[in-house]
Design an enzyme around this catalytic site. Structure first.
Site, PDB file in Angstrom:
ATOM      1  CG  PHE A  77      -3.239   4.801  -3.630  1.00 18.19           C
ATOM      2  CD1 PHE A  77      -4.130   3.869  -4.285  1.00 18.19           C
ATOM      3  CD2 PHE A  77      -2.277   5.556  -4.197  1.00 18.19           C
ATOM      4  CE1 PHE A  77      -4.175   3.945  -5.721  1.00 18.19           C
ATOM      5  CE2 PHE A  77      -2.234   5.321  -5.450  1.00 18.19           C
ATOM      6  CZ  PHE A  77      -2.982   4.548  -6.246  1.00 18.19           C
TER       7      PHE A  77
ATOM      8  CB  ILE B 165      -7.117  -4.841   5.040  1.00 19.25           C
ATOM      9  CG1 ILE B 165      -6.053  -4.114   5.085  1.00 19.25           C
ATOM     10  CG2 ILE B 165      -8.256  -4.343   4.085  1.00 19.25           C
ATOM     11  CD1 ILE B 165      -5.393  -3.592   3.693  1.00 19.25           C
TER      12      ILE B 165
ATOM     13  CE1 TYR C 162       2.610  -7.185  -0.218  1.00 19.77           C
ATOM     14  CE2 TYR C 162       3.505  -5.163  -1.158  1.00 19.77           C
ATOM     15  CZ  TYR C 162       2.217  -5.720  -0.375  1.00 19.77           C
ATOM     16  OH  TYR C 162       1.320  -5.152  -0.283  1.00 19.77           O
TER      17      TYR C 162
ATOM     18  CE  LYS D 237      -0.715  -7.457  -2.130  1.00 19.95           C
ATOM     19  NZ  LYS D 237      -1.599  -8.431  -1.752  1.00 19.95           N
TER      20      LYS D 237
ATOM     21  CB  SER E  65      -0.471  -2.822  -3.446  1.00 19.18           C
ATOM     22  OG  SER E  65       0.356  -1.927  -2.989  1.00 19.18           O
TER      23      SER E  65
ATOM     24  CG  LEU F 235       4.534   7.668   8.710  1.00 16.73           C
ATOM     25  CD1 LEU F 235       5.934   7.820   9.169  1.00 16.73           C
ATOM     26  CD2 LEU F 235       4.417   8.600   7.421  1.00 16.73           C
TER      27      LEU F 235
END
Ligand code: UFG
Length: 342
Positions: A182, A14, A152, A156, A127, A204
């Site tokens: 997302f 990112i 994790y 956040k 997130s 994925l």
């Protein structure tokens, strides 16, 4: 005068895309990374895309306050975008201390430095995981957060609260924006930067592209007995370039004094749910190939369905996702082929 944005974790997936968009929007960027979870590909790719061979790079461990202090002393930092964190859900369950220590300490040090300089604009990469398994979808920023299901996820939630408290205590000298991402996917259209997971991918799309290129034998689709139209999970897949642009909108909003509150939160998603099977099918169609996949048992900790209501980001920040899933999946495949030298 150009404004300077510090991007912690700026060499990662990112961070590298955000750095490109910031430079293209006219900001001076300082990339800071300790390369604990990525190599130099992202940083070198950003330099190529932007033609900025002089892009400042600082090798910094954000858990070391002396290093963070030195960084803040060296540059006139107007805003910090904080990505430097560990991000593997499963690993965080096995190594909670490592996750809490790294993800909290690095952010606390950034906030301390922001306070010490008398104020700063801080953008935190949160997130959708903070919503847990939501009772109703799509989720708005007002949807209650749920207890995190992994260390994790908990980092956040905790960092969100830490930023909120810090902003409040500073009387507005420190300003904060929390962006709740997302599912970021895809790659830069140049195919010079993209996702580069170490080892076996957890997510994925990298698993799909690695299967298609022959690095993995077969994609397992985790669960086809969910209460969804085709039995597979629903997510909101957001193009990485669209996501990166949201950071430019957010930073500019802070710099221009357009915030309605000193700490704001925005969902960054498309607002469109897609099932795992739909995504796989779209990937096959748009790239004209057949993917080897099978259905496998559910993965522990996965939520059935979550997607964003991005109205607030659309109306307040003026940001909207524009890239189609086809463009995004083409870019992801082009990146994987680029990595393979094809
Ligand atoms: N999936 C598969 N096979 C795989 C990988 C994933 O079927 O090999 C499925 C998952 O079961 C899920 C969907 O694809 O239904 C998306 O999975 P990802 O791992 O890509 O993304 P997640 O939605 O699980 O993860 C996202 C973020 C994390 C965050 C997590 C928490 O990437 O950072 O949501 O909800 F912590």
């Amino acid at each position: 005068m150009k404004k300077t944005v510090l991007v912690s974790g700026g060499a990662g997936f990112i961070g590298s895309h955000v750095t490109v968009e910031l430079i293209e929007a006219g900001y001076d960027v300082v990339v800071a990374d300790n390369f604990s979870n990525c190599d130099r590909t992202g940083y070198e790719g950003v330099k190529k895309i932007t033609g900025r061979d002089d892009l400042p790079l600082e090798i910094v461990d954000f858990c070391d306050m002396a290093q963070v202090k030195a960084l803040f002393a060296k540059y006139p930092i107007d805003a910090v975008i904080h990505f430097a964190a560990y991000k593997a859900v499963g690993e965080s369950v096995a190594k909670p201390v490592m996750y809490y220590k790294n993800n909290l300490m690095s952010f606390l040090n950034v906030l301390e430095a922001a306070q010490d300089k008398g104020g700063c604009n801080v953008l935190f990469s949160s997130s959708a995981t903070v919503y847990g398994e939501p009772e109703a979808v799509p989720v708005t920023e007002k949807t209650p957060r749920q207890p995190a299901t992994s260390p994790y996820g908990n980092t956040k939630t905790m960092c969100e609260d830490i930023l909120r408290d810090t902003v409040k205590a500073s009387g507005g000298a420190v300003k904060g924006i929390l962006l709740r991402y997302f599912n970021p996917i895809g790659a830069h259209p140049s195919a010079l930067i993209g996702e580069l997971p170490r080892g076996v991918p957890n997510n994925l799309v990298p698993y799909i592209t690695q299967t298609a290129i022959g690095k993995r034998e077969c994609l397992s689709i985790f669960g086809n007995d969910y209460p969804t139209p085709d039995g597979t999970c629903l997510r909101d897949y957001i193009d990485i370039v669209d996501l990166a642009k949201a950071h430019v909108f957010a930073v500019t909003r802070m710099m221009d004094g357009k915030m309605k509150e000193n700490c704001e939160v925005f969902n960054i998603g498309t607002g469109r749910p897609l099932s795992v099977l739909e995504l796989v099918t779209a990937f096959e169609k748009v790239n004209n190939l057949k993917l080897n996949y099978r259905f496998a048992p559910r993965r522990a900790g996965d939520v059935t369905a979550i997607w964003a209501d991005p109205t607030l980001a659309n109306t307040e920040m003026g940001w909207k996702a524009t890239r189609s899933i086809e463009e995004t999946l083409k870019a992801a495949w082009a990146w994987e082929k680029h990595l393979a030298g094809k």
